[in-house]
Design a protein around this motif. Structure first.
Motif, PDB file in Angstrom:
ATOM      1  N   PHE A 117      57.928  16.222  21.608  1.00  0.00           N
ATOM      2  CA  PHE A 117      58.216  17.677  22.144  1.00  0.00           C
ATOM      3  C   PHE A 117      59.573  17.222  23.071  1.00  0.00           C
ATOM      4  N   THR A 164      56.076  26.366  33.857  1.00  0.00           N
ATOM      5  CA  THR A 164      55.073  25.961  33.541  1.00  0.00           C
ATOM      6  C   THR A 164      54.356  25.071  34.881  1.00  0.00           C
ATOM      7  N   ILE A 217      53.480  27.599  37.702  1.00  0.00           N
ATOM      8  CA  ILE A 217      52.507  28.892  37.704  1.00  0.00           C
ATOM      9  C   ILE A 217      51.255  28.132  37.572  1.00  0.00           C
ATOM     10  N   ALA A 272      47.756  29.990  37.016  1.00  0.00           N
ATOM     11  CA  ALA A 272      46.716  31.311  36.962  1.00  0.00           C
ATOM     12  C   ALA A 272      45.624  31.557  38.014  1.00  0.00           C
ATOM     13  N   PRO A 313      40.875  33.295  35.957  1.00  0.00           N
ATOM     14  CA  PRO A 313      41.634  33.848  34.693  1.00  0.00           C
ATOM     15  C   PRO A 313      41.523  32.650  33.776  1.00  0.00           C
ATOM     16  N   THR A 356      40.044  32.776  30.038  1.00  0.00           N
ATOM     17  CA  THR A 356      40.688  32.470  28.930  1.00  0.00           C
ATOM     18  C   THR A 356      40.280  31.647  28.039  1.00  0.00           C
ATOM     19  N   MET A 357      39.673  30.457  28.832  1.00  0.00           N
ATOM     20  CA  MET A 357      39.144  29.372  27.887  1.00  0.00           C
ATOM     21  C   MET A 357      38.012  29.986  26.949  1.00  0.00           C
ATOM     22  N   VAL A 404      49.979  19.172  26.010  1.00  0.00           N
ATOM     23  CA  VAL A 404      51.604  19.475  26.429  1.00  0.00           C
ATOM     24  C   VAL A 404      51.414  19.630  28.188  1.00  0.00           C
ATOM     25  N   PHE A 452      53.763  22.658  19.746  1.00  0.00           N
ATOM     26  CA  PHE A 452      53.703  22.593  21.171  1.00  0.00           C
ATOM     27  C   PHE A 452      54.145  23.806  22.064  1.00  0.00           C
ATOM     28  N   ILE A 453      54.930  24.560  21.397  1.00  0.00           N
ATOM     29  CA  ILE A 453      55.140  25.889  22.147  1.00  0.00           C
ATOM     30  C   ILE A 453      54.161  26.733  22.143  1.00  0.00           C
ATOM     31  N   ALA A 508      50.912  25.653  22.127  1.00  0.00           N
ATOM     32  CA  ALA A 508      50.145  25.086  23.127  1.00  0.00           C
ATOM     33  C   ALA A 508      50.347  25.408  24.474  1.00  0.00           C
ATOM     34  N   MET A 509      51.725  25.417  24.674  1.00  0.00           N
ATOM     35  CA  MET A 509      52.335  25.863  26.077  1.00  0.00           C
ATOM     36  C   MET A 509      51.906  27.271  26.448  1.00  0.00           C
ATOM     37  N   ILE A 510      52.211  28.082  25.638  1.00  0.00           N
ATOM     38  CA  ILE A 510      51.951  29.474  25.765  1.00  0.00           C
ATOM     39  C   ILE A 510      50.336  29.412  25.971  1.00  0.00           C
ATOM     40  N   LEU A 511      49.560  29.168  25.001  1.00  0.00           N
ATOM     41  CA  LEU A 511      48.074  29.369  25.172  1.00  0.00           C
ATOM     42  C   LEU A 511      47.439  28.873  26.516  1.00  0.00           C
ATOM     43  N   PHE A 512      47.915  27.680  26.978  1.00  0.00           N
ATOM     44  CA  PHE A 512      47.288  27.123  28.301  1.00  0.00           C
ATOM     45  C   PHE A 512      47.968  27.464  29.296  1.00  0.00           C
ATOM     46  N   SER A 513      49.324  27.825  29.528  1.00  0.00           N
ATOM     47  CA  SER A 513      49.902  27.809  30.562  1.00  0.00           C
ATOM     48  C   SER A 513      50.113  29.334  30.829  1.00  0.00           C
ATOM     49  N   TYR A 514      50.538  30.040  29.709  1.00  0.00           N
ATOM     50  CA  TYR A 514      50.978  31.516  30.090  1.00  0.00           C
ATOM     51  C   TYR A 514      50.046  32.447  29.954  1.00  0.00           C
ATOM     52  N   PHE A 515      49.050  32.207  28.892  1.00  0.00           N
ATOM     53  CA  PHE A 515      48.129  33.179  28.391  1.00  0.00           C
ATOM     54  C   PHE A 515      46.900  33.327  29.725  1.00  0.00           C
ATOM     55  N   PRO A 516      46.688  32.281  30.317  1.00  0.00           N
ATOM     56  CA  PRO A 516      45.834  32.742  31.617  1.00  0.00           C
ATOM     57  C   PRO A 516      46.527  33.546  32.578  1.00  0.00           C
ATOM     58  N   VAL A 517      47.799  33.547  32.692  1.00  0.00           N
ATOM     59  CA  VAL A 517      48.388  34.425  33.761  1.00  0.00           C
ATOM     60  C   VAL A 517      47.936  35.747  33.201  1.00  0.00           C
ATOM     61  N   TYR A 518      47.827  36.164  31.953  1.00  0.00           N
ATOM     62  CA  TYR A 518      47.638  37.389  31.271  1.00  0.00           C
ATOM     63  C   TYR A 518      46.092  37.921  32.036  1.00  0.00           C
ATOM     64  N   GLY A 519      45.476  36.884  32.235  1.00  0.00           N
ATOM     65  CA  GLY A 519      44.099  37.316  32.920  1.00  0.00           C
ATOM     66  C   GLY A 519      44.109  37.876  34.292  1.00  0.00           C
ATOM     67  N   TRP A 520      45.328  37.876  34.876  1.00  0.00           N
ATOM     68  CA  TRP A 520      45.351  38.462  36.128  1.00  0.00           C
ATOM     69  C   TRP A 520      44.970  40.026  36.068  1.00  0.00           C
TER      70      TRP A 520
END
Lengths: 296, 310
Positions: free
Chosen positions: A96, A118, A121, A123, A127, A131-132, A150, B30-31, B33-45
């Motif tokens: 990457f 990232t 941030i 969460a 959360p 999510t998991m 990543v 990779f993008i 993976a980044m969204i799923l594990f770093s951004y998606f949890p924020v949606y949990g707010w």
């Protein structure tokens, strides 16, 4: 006269300094040594107290512990997550970062900014937990290795390294008609060895030591990590729920197993892999602290 | 002639465009993976704004606005207690953080390279073991049949000590354990900083008649202060966060009131009690305070040092 005095006080300082450092060093090391000699002592004699040498010699505890399927499985799970998780992090992050060094990449700036964000941030526990579960990673080995594949900081670290490599190496391969994948595997990756080794070593230690994901989201015994197994031995409330009492007595007819000796020898078993890679790790300390500074 | 050049240029730009798309496609895994594990949890707010109960889909749970945040300001006693514990233990850690400088200077003053390496190597080891292992070692040392109490009874002392289970010493015991685990490692960054100090400064000081202590005080210490300052500000901005593992493994009913930190509170309210929305709200509130602290601390850093940290 004053010169002699000065020399003397300098010497005294050297000695005092050396002794204080030695004391702290011993404080760091002795607990490991104590647990080690405890674990190989004869459980019947050890209660009188041991300091420098084991009381009697008894490797039976290890023999019976290592023959427990329970310990074997969790050791294997921890080892697998360490090997697979580290390989995945190294491969994903380095490829990457290589792609991100290419100006031509569509939306490169945007993707890179997203990656940097990232780092800042988080969460939070709940959360993350929800999510998991939503991604069906609970009760799943992939939970151990996918989320760390990543890592923003590792990508930035490797990218910075690739950018300072001479561009000519790559250009000549480009002219020969090699594709990105070939250039990466044949030229870039081998050149990144120093930084990749740093990332790998710290990722491996992190994987070996992580057990919270296991505690929160995985209940099945076949996916339990050795760290959690040890934790369950230690938390007195359920010292032996994890251990099948019948299998212990069957395995260890000749050896008296005490809860203490089981805890101590498991502690040593969990420590050994760290000790094994430790001498090799030290070269990467200074680079690694940058990793820690940002992650922590 | 002119047309053929533009034609060639067009071909080239087309190829670059195609290249750009290829590169993007290669990055997509990779993008994602980044969204799923770093951004998606924020949606949990979003759960903080609903009266969510595990098992019922979010779409059929009532929206409750900010009422979960209001609950924070109703200040439940245990939340206040967790806040006090977090601040107290983090404050102790900050108070003890200059020890790493002292340790680095002490190592730096050792003349023998081998001894230096010996001390550095062994004192860094505790940093690399998990908190479970730290707990196991602490237990072997401080439990009732542990090393310390065996020594005490051998010396004829009647009293037993039990720092793992004594409320009144919990904060200090945890701070001590933290020093044990991290001192050698934290010193490395200062040792690197000391190595970066211009050697001529020391030579000049020697010529001017400065002794060893004067050199340390007037050259080494000012030389590492900028590093110390940055780390100090970072730990101030992390004032509400704790190393969850540490307090989790040392948590027991005897010391629960003194060891429960905010992160543990969130875990207890959310996963143990099952009140996801409230726990999420507390977590969000914590993040918000940390971000505000980080920016204000960064602002201070800019004002004082003319340099941003982030």
């Amino acid at each position: 006269m004053t010169l002699i005095l000065k020399n003397f006080s300098g010497k005294a300082f050297d000695w005092l300094n050396g002794i204080l450092l030695l004391l702290f060093t011993l404080m760091c090391i002795y607990p490991f040594y104590y647990v080690l000699i405890y674990s190989i002592s004869d459980p019947a004699k050890v209660a009188q107290g041991i300091f420098l040498l084991p009381a009697g010699l008894e490797f039976g505890t290890y023999k019976s512990i290592l023959s427990l399927p329970y310990i074997k499985t969790s050791f294997f799970i921890s080892l697998s997550r360490t090997v697979i998780g580290t390989l995945l992090t190294v491969l994903c992050c380095s490829f990457f970062s290589y792609l991100l060094t290419k100006d031509r990449m569509l939306l490169r700036k945007f993707v890179y900014r997203m990656l940097v964000v990232t780092l800042y941030i988080n969460a939070g526990l709940i959360p993350w937990y929800i999510t998991m579960k939503m991604l069906h990673l609970d009760e799943n080995f992939l939970l151990y290795v996918l989320p760390t594949a990543v890592s923003g900081f590792n990508v930035i670290l490797i990218k910075t390294y690739i950018e300072q490599l001479p561009a000519a190496l790559e250009e000549s391969a480009m002219i020969d008609g090699a594709g990105y994948l070939t250039i990466f595997t044949k030229i870039i990756f081998p050149l990144c060895k120093p930084i990749v080794a740093t990332v790998a070593v710290f990722a491996a230690v992190g994987q070996w030591n992580t057990w919270m994901d296991n505690y929160f989201l995985v209940n099945s015994a076949s996916l339990k990590t050795i760290q959690l197994t040890l934790y369950e031995f230690l938390s007195s409330a359920n010292t032996f729920t994890g251990l099948d009492a019948a299998s212990i007595t069957r395995q260890a007819q000749n050896v008296v197993l005490t809860p203490e000796s089981i805890k101590m020898s498991t502690t040593i078993i969990v420590t050994l892999p760290i000790l094994a890679v430790y001498p090799f790790m030290q070269r990467y300390f200074v680079k690694g602290i940058m990793l820690g500074a940002v992650k922590g | 002639m002119a047309t053929s050049t533009t034609y060639a240029m067009k071909g080239k730009s087309k190829r670059i465009k195609k290249d750009g798309i290829t590169l993007f496609l290669l990055s997509t895994p990779f993008i994602i993976a980044m969204i799923l594990f770093s951004y998606f949890p924020v949606y949990g707010w979003i759960y903080a704004f609903f009266d969510y109960k595990p098992g019922i889909p979010l779409s059929s749970t009532p929206f409750v606005g900010l009422s979960n945040f209001q609950k924070i300001f109703d200040t439940p006693a245990d939340l206040i207690n967790a806040l006090i514990n977090t601040l107290a233990m983090n404050f102790l850690n900050i108070l003890l953080s200059p020890l790493a400088i002292v340790f680095a200077i002490m190592i730096n003053e050792v003349r023998s390279t081998r001894y230096k390496k010996f001390v550095q190597t062994l004192s860094t080891l505790p940093n690399f073991i998990s908190w479970v292992l730290v707990f196991s070692l602490a237990f072997a040392f401080f439990s009732s049949d542990g090393f310390i109490n065996t020594v005490l009874s051998k010396l004829g002392v009647d009293k037993q000590i039990d720092p793992i289970g004594t409320e009144s010493v919990t904060w200090f015991f945890q701070a001590g354990i933290t020093v044990w685990k991290s001192l050698g490692w934290s010193a490395i960054i200062y040792i690197a900083a000391i190595a970066g100090i211009d050697g001529e400064l020391y030579d000049a000081a020697k010529v001017d008649g400065a002794g060893r202590f004067k050199s340390i005080w007037h050259i080494t210490v000012p030389g590492v202060l900028p590093t110390f300052f940055v780390l100090l500000l970072l730990s101030v901005s992390n004032m509400l966060s704790s190393s969850f593992d540490q307090y989790f493994v040392f948590y027991n009913p005897l010391v629960a009131d003194k060891i429960e930190v905010l992160d543990y509170y969130v875990y207890r309210a959310g996963i143990k009690v099952g009140d996801y929305p409230f726990a999420t709200a507390v977590g969000m509130f914590k993040t918000l305070v940390s971000v505000v602290l980080l920016f204000s601390v960064n602002f201070i850093s800019k004002k004082i040092r003319g340099q941003s940290m982030i």
